[in-house]
Design a protein around this motif. Sequence first.
Motif, PDB file in Angstrom:
ATOM      1  N   ASP A   1     -72.117 -28.845  85.660  1.00  0.00           N
ATOM      2  CA  ASP A   1     -72.851 -29.615  86.319  1.00  0.00           C
ATOM      3  C   ASP A   1     -74.212 -29.285  86.941  1.00  0.00           C
ATOM      4  O   ASP A   1     -75.215 -29.823  87.220  1.00  0.00           O
ATOM      5  CB  ASP A   1     -71.980 -29.876  87.423  1.00  0.00           C
ATOM      6  CG  ASP A   1     -70.405 -30.489  87.380  1.00  0.00           C
ATOM      7  OD1 ASP A   1     -69.976 -30.693  86.407  1.00  0.00           O
ATOM      8  OD2 ASP A   1     -69.556 -30.067  88.288  1.00  0.00           O
TER       9      ASP A   1
ATOM     10  N   SER B   1     -76.566 -30.358  84.344  1.00  0.00           N
ATOM     11  CA  SER B   1     -76.240 -31.259  83.983  1.00  0.00           C
ATOM     12  C   SER B   1     -77.803 -32.176  84.783  1.00  0.00           C
ATOM     13  O   SER B   1     -78.741 -32.800  85.134  1.00  0.00           O
ATOM     14  CB  SER B   1     -75.537 -32.314  84.082  1.00  0.00           C
ATOM     15  OG  SER B   1     -75.086 -32.100  85.890  1.00  0.00           O
TER      16      SER B   1
ATOM     17  N   ARG C   1     -81.537 -33.405  83.909  1.00  0.00           N
ATOM     18  CA  ARG C   1     -82.031 -34.692  84.015  1.00  0.00           C
ATOM     19  C   ARG C   1     -83.116 -34.862  84.625  1.00  0.00           C
ATOM     20  O   ARG C   1     -84.709 -35.664  85.022  1.00  0.00           O
ATOM     21  CB  ARG C   1     -81.363 -35.628  85.979  1.00  0.00           C
ATOM     22  CG  ARG C   1     -79.948 -35.672  85.129  1.00  0.00           C
ATOM     23  CD  ARG C   1     -79.053 -36.692  85.772  1.00  0.00           C
ATOM     24  NE  ARG C   1     -78.827 -36.278  87.371  1.00  0.00           N
ATOM     25  CZ  ARG C   1     -77.446 -35.713  86.953  1.00  0.00           C
ATOM     26  NH1 ARG C   1     -76.885 -35.677  86.465  1.00  0.00           N
ATOM     27  NH2 ARG C   1     -76.760 -35.066  88.564  1.00  0.00           N
TER      28      ARG C   1
ATOM     29  N   TYR D   1     -73.193 -30.293  95.480  1.00  0.00           N
ATOM     30  CA  TYR D   1     -72.161 -31.885  95.618  1.00  0.00           C
ATOM     31  C   TYR D   1     -72.320 -32.737  96.268  1.00  0.00           C
ATOM     32  O   TYR D   1     -72.730 -32.083  97.862  1.00  0.00           O
ATOM     33  CB  TYR D   1     -70.894 -31.280  94.844  1.00  0.00           C
ATOM     34  CG  TYR D   1     -70.766 -30.304  93.998  1.00  0.00           C
ATOM     35  CD1 TYR D   1     -70.524 -31.367  92.440  1.00  0.00           C
ATOM     36  CD2 TYR D   1     -70.660 -28.663  93.712  1.00  0.00           C
ATOM     37  CE1 TYR D   1     -70.651 -30.624  91.655  1.00  0.00           C
ATOM     38  CE2 TYR D   1     -70.255 -28.181  92.330  1.00  0.00           C
ATOM     39  CZ  TYR D   1     -70.215 -28.694  91.618  1.00  0.00           C
ATOM     40  OH  TYR D   1     -69.638 -28.355  89.970  1.00  0.00           O
ATOM     41  N   ASP D   2     -72.569 -33.268  96.434  1.00  0.00           N
ATOM     42  CA  ASP D   2     -72.366 -34.599  97.089  1.00  0.00           C
ATOM     43  C   ASP D   2     -70.625 -35.478  96.636  1.00  0.00           C
ATOM     44  O   ASP D   2     -70.837 -36.236  95.845  1.00  0.00           O
ATOM     45  CB  ASP D   2     -73.923 -35.929  97.042  1.00  0.00           C
ATOM     46  CG  ASP D   2     -73.137 -36.470  97.885  1.00  0.00           C
ATOM     47  OD1 ASP D   2     -72.558 -36.469  99.443  1.00  0.00           O
ATOM     48  OD2 ASP D   2     -74.330 -38.118  97.404  1.00  0.00           O
TER      49      ASP D   2
ATOM     50  N   SER E   1     -68.243 -35.351  94.789  1.00  0.00           N
ATOM     51  CA  SER E   1     -67.772 -34.635  93.299  1.00  0.00           C
ATOM     52  C   SER E   1     -68.923 -34.845  92.165  1.00  0.00           C
ATOM     53  O   SER E   1     -68.767 -34.126  91.422  1.00  0.00           O
ATOM     54  CB  SER E   1     -66.529 -35.026  92.969  1.00  0.00           C
ATOM     55  OG  SER E   1     -66.599 -36.395  92.731  1.00  0.00           O
ATOM     56  N   LYS E   2     -69.704 -36.059  93.337  1.00  0.00           N
ATOM     57  CA  LYS E   2     -71.714 -35.651  92.280  1.00  0.00           C
ATOM     58  C   LYS E   2     -72.385 -34.029  92.584  1.00  0.00           C
ATOM     59  O   LYS E   2     -73.207 -34.247  93.259  1.00  0.00           O
ATOM     60  CB  LYS E   2     -72.473 -36.691  92.457  1.00  0.00           C
ATOM     61  CG  LYS E   2     -73.259 -36.715  91.976  1.00  0.00           C
ATOM     62  CD  LYS E   2     -73.732 -37.911  92.352  1.00  0.00           C
ATOM     63  CE  LYS E   2     -75.193 -37.931  91.536  1.00  0.00           C
ATOM     64  NZ  LYS E   2     -75.861 -40.085  91.916  1.00  0.00           N
TER      65      LYS E   2
ATOM     66  N   ILE F   1     -75.933 -33.098  92.246  1.00  0.00           N
ATOM     67  CA  ILE F   1     -76.889 -33.262  92.687  1.00  0.00           C
ATOM     68  C   ILE F   1     -78.172 -32.688  92.743  1.00  0.00           C
ATOM     69  O   ILE F   1     -79.053 -32.796  93.036  1.00  0.00           O
ATOM     70  CB  ILE F   1     -76.523 -34.536  93.975  1.00  0.00           C
ATOM     71  CG1 ILE F   1     -75.822 -33.116  95.403  1.00  0.00           C
ATOM     72  CG2 ILE F   1     -76.366 -35.073  93.536  1.00  0.00           C
ATOM     73  CD1 ILE F   1     -76.952 -32.996  95.983  1.00  0.00           C
TER      74      ILE F   1
ATOM     75  N   ASP G   1     -81.480 -33.981  92.739  1.00  0.00           N
ATOM     76  CA  ASP G   1     -82.319 -35.480  92.103  1.00  0.00           C
ATOM     77  C   ASP G   1     -83.189 -36.022  92.567  1.00  0.00           C
ATOM     78  O   ASP G   1     -82.654 -35.363  93.981  1.00  0.00           O
ATOM     79  CB  ASP G   1     -81.088 -36.177  92.321  1.00  0.00           C
ATOM     80  CG  ASP G   1     -79.935 -35.818  90.901  1.00  0.00           C
ATOM     81  OD1 ASP G   1     -80.460 -35.617  89.889  1.00  0.00           O
ATOM     82  OD2 ASP G   1     -78.528 -35.831  90.839  1.00  0.00           O
TER      83      ASP G   1
ATOM     84  N   TYR H   1     -82.278 -37.714  96.178  1.00  0.00           N
ATOM     85  CA  TYR H   1     -81.877 -36.583  97.747  1.00  0.00           C
ATOM     86  C   TYR H   1     -82.730 -36.110  97.715  1.00  0.00           C
ATOM     87  O   TYR H   1     -82.659 -34.611  98.561  1.00  0.00           O
ATOM     88  CB  TYR H   1     -80.344 -35.903  97.110  1.00  0.00           C
ATOM     89  CG  TYR H   1     -79.549 -36.685  96.723  1.00  0.00           C
ATOM     90  CD1 TYR H   1     -78.472 -37.167  97.835  1.00  0.00           C
ATOM     91  CD2 TYR H   1     -78.446 -37.398  95.011  1.00  0.00           C
ATOM     92  CE1 TYR H   1     -77.217 -37.539  97.369  1.00  0.00           C
ATOM     93  CE2 TYR H   1     -77.897 -38.113  95.339  1.00  0.00           C
ATOM     94  CZ  TYR H   1     -76.775 -38.024  95.723  1.00  0.00           C
ATOM     95  OH  TYR H   1     -75.696 -38.990  96.346  1.00  0.00           O
TER      96      TYR H   1
END
Length: 140
Positions: free
Chosen positions: A14, A17, A21, A48-49, A51-52, A54, A74, A77
Amino acid sequence: MNVILVTNETQLKDAYSVRMRVFVEEQQVPPEEEIDQYENDATHFVVYDGSKPIGAGRLRELDNFGKVERICIDKDYRTKGIGKLLMDAIEKEAKERGLTAFKLNAQIQATEFYSKLGYEVCSDVFLDAGIPHVTMKKLG
């Protein structure tokens, strides 16, 4: 928002990832420069936001400093205080390890953000992955 110290492979993926990005897709850093030889020596963090994932960053011990690296949030955010949450978590972990001084290499456009957190520029401008940076330090 939840900042997690990475403890498993899923969390590490995560974190990677988000870095891909932000640094590779958005800023055009070559992937072979983004994932480097220090990954296994670093302590990784992911934001995390729900389960995402960020946000991400990592910490290494270098010359008695907590070396803060790969800080990224990201695009959607940014300017919401998440970078500060991430930095606070990284510095807290470093202090628990007995480190009280920090340094990082900041992209020029991020120096104001780090200055607000107590970091001071201590180098001339240099290029890293083709992007202008400066080294910044924070004591105490």
